[in-house]
Design an enzyme around this catalytic site. Structure first.
Site, PDB file in Angstrom:
ATOM      1  N   CYS A 166       0.802  -1.216   0.000  1.00 14.04           N
ATOM      2  CA  CYS A 166       0.000   0.000   0.000  1.00 14.04           C
ATOM      3  C   CYS A 166       0.843   1.278   0.000  1.00 14.04           C
ATOM      4  O   CYS A 166       0.346   2.344  -0.334  1.00 14.04           O
ATOM      5  CB  CYS A 166      -0.944   0.014   1.203  1.00 14.04           C
ATOM      6  SG  CYS A 166      -2.123  -1.351   1.189  1.00 14.04           S
ATOM      7  N   HIS A 202      -9.095   3.719  -1.273  1.00 16.14           N
ATOM      8  CA  HIS A 202      -7.724   3.232  -1.107  1.00 16.14           C
ATOM      9  C   HIS A 202      -7.323   2.451  -2.351  1.00 16.14           C
ATOM     10  O   HIS A 202      -7.353   1.220  -2.361  1.00 16.14           O
ATOM     11  CB  HIS A 202      -7.661   2.352   0.148  1.00 16.14           C
ATOM     12  CG  HIS A 202      -6.303   1.835   0.485  1.00 16.14           C
ATOM     13  ND1 HIS A 202      -5.139   2.358  -0.032  1.00 16.14           N
ATOM     14  CD2 HIS A 202      -5.914   0.810   1.298  1.00 16.14           C
ATOM     15  CE1 HIS A 202      -4.098   1.688   0.443  1.00 16.14           C
ATOM     16  NE2 HIS A 202      -4.542   0.745   1.251  1.00 16.14           N
ATOM     17  N   CYS A 243       0.551   2.132   6.472  1.00 15.92           N
ATOM     18  CA  CYS A 243       0.753   0.710   6.791  1.00 15.92           C
ATOM     19  C   CYS A 243       0.818  -0.088   5.496  1.00 15.92           C
ATOM     20  O   CYS A 243       0.204   0.274   4.489  1.00 15.92           O
ATOM     21  CB  CYS A 243      -0.374   0.207   7.688  1.00 15.92           C
ATOM     22  SG  CYS A 243      -2.040   0.392   7.021  1.00 15.92           S
ATOM     23  N   GLY A 296       1.345  -4.182   3.570  1.00 14.74           N
ATOM     24  CA  GLY A 296       1.276  -5.626   3.674  1.00 14.74           C
ATOM     25  C   GLY A 296       2.616  -6.238   4.040  1.00 14.74           C
ATOM     26  O   GLY A 296       3.671  -5.770   3.615  1.00 14.74           O
TER      27      GLY A 296
END
Length: 396
Positions: free
Chosen positions: A91, A352, A382, A384
């Site tokens: 992300c 997102h 944040c 993965g």
């Protein structure tokens, strides 16, 4: 050492990331190309002046395969001498693209770079890159014999660890929609959004606002939604979880693109363009891959240490709302004024689009600082696998 400065920052509106979403009919390379063309035209650039184009994209298969960055550059009509590469830090992919671009300028390797991100979740579904295989080999499974979990279960673990109730999560989600809807209605997003022509059942139309924002959202309405990640297997493994994460307090599947133009301070002066902010500090960390989404906390600690700034020096924070528990856990750690956290709403409302979210947050933060006269902005994402990026910019 050169300063790396932000000269321009734009994004598309968010589209629902499913068939029939407003942007689903546009190939992601074409969607990003529209932003690249706009950056070039409104800043008076000859495309051959661009040293590199760095693009974040997570699901690099299908329509997003084979280095979509290069495809977008050629689609935008840029000179064939302009190189491009595609980056995957989950992300945080486009935030990492902006970091690499700025660091390359500061090191003397670049003068002018475009950092961008794109994700069409309607055309390349979440998880598509892993179909037909597994990202975990025998060494990873032996290191974590109980198994890692998906991000939704990680969000549940965070909610439990930080004592975040279903009501607290839902109220945060509703506030994200309220802020985003207010920013939309007051025209606060107009300077950062590039309107996109989209096809519709009644003919072509202009999309100039985020399709994912629901102004009518309330905590009371969200209370009726069922948890998304409860399974018998996970209930047996984590019997203490309350199962409070659902579609309404999570970021939606989203289509979108975003892009920023970054230059050395001397190049901006030579070309007669106005620097709007400078890159002040960077950090990237790894964290517990089971909790996965807690990385923004150590990333923020690290970047504050490196920058010499205190949390009270920061005027605006963009902490990605992958799930409501992520920014709420971060806020519990740093005890900041809630009005400074995602002041125009976050990904729960604004969407997102994975690889595009990093430069979307940067774009929104820059425009908010300019609108309010703030000096410093901090964004953190944040990612993965249990990672996080953090970036501090200083408005000029």
């Amino acid at each position: 050492m050169e300063n790396a400065v932000l000269v321009d920052a734009i994004r598309t509106p968010s589209g629902r990331g499913k068939p029939g979403g407003a942007l689903s009919g546009i190939h992601p390379a074409d969607l990003l190309a529209e932003l690249l063309v706009t950056l070039r035209e409104r800043n008076g650039l000859d495309s051959a002046q661009v040293d590199d184009v760095l693009v974040g994209c997570v699901s690099q298969v299908g329509d997003q395969s084979t280095n979509i960055a290069r495809g977008a550059v050629l689609s935008a009509g840029f000179d064939v001498t302009v190189p491009a590469t595609t980056i995957d830090r989950q992300c945080g992919s486009s935030q990492q693209a902006a970091t690499f671009a700025a660091q390359g300028i500061m090191a003397g390797g670049y003068d002018i770079v475009i950092a961008a991100g794109v994700e069409s979740m309607s055309r390349v579904p979440l998880g598509a890159a892993a179909r037909g295989g597994s990202p975990a080999g025998s060494r990873l499974t032996s290191r974590f014999p109980d198994g890692l979990v998906n991000q939704g279960v990680s969000a549940e673990l965070i909610a439990k660890k930080w004592g975040l109730s279903r009501d607290v999560l839902d109220r945060f989600a509703a506030e994200s929609h309220r802020r985003a809807a207010a920013a939309t209605e007051t025209g606060a997003f107009a300077a950062e959004i590039l309107p996109i022509m989209v096809a519709g059942p009644d003919g072509d139309r202009i999309l100039d606002r985020d399709e994912t924002v629901r102004a009518s959202t309330t905590a009371e309405g969200l209370a009726a939604l069922q948890p998304s990640f409860r399974t018998e297997e996970m209930e047996r493994r984590f019997p203490d979880l309350e199962w409070a994460i659902h579609p309404g307090n999570s970021s939606p599947l989203t289509d979108g693109a975003s892009a920023v133009l970054i230059m050395s301070e001397s190049a901006a002066q030579r070309l007669g363009v106005r620097p709007r902010a400078r890159f002040h500090s960077f950090a990237v960390v790894g964290d517990d891959p089971l909790y996965m989404l807690t990385g923004p906390i150590p990333a923020t600690h690290r970047i504050l240490e490196r920058s010499g700034l205190a949390i009270g020096d920061i005027d605006a924070f963009e902490v990605n709302e992958a799930f409501a528990s992520v920014p709420l856990a971060w806020a519990a750690e740093f005890d900041v004024d809630p009005s400074r956290l995602n002041p125009r709403g976050g990904a729960i409302a604004l969407g997102h689009p994975l690889g595009a979210s990093g430069t979307r947050l940067l774009t929104t933060m820059l425009h908010h600082l300019e609108a309010t006269g703030g000096r410093f902005g901090l964004q953190t994402m944040c990612e993965g696998g249990g990672m996080a990026n953090a970036t501090i910019i200083e408005r000029l």
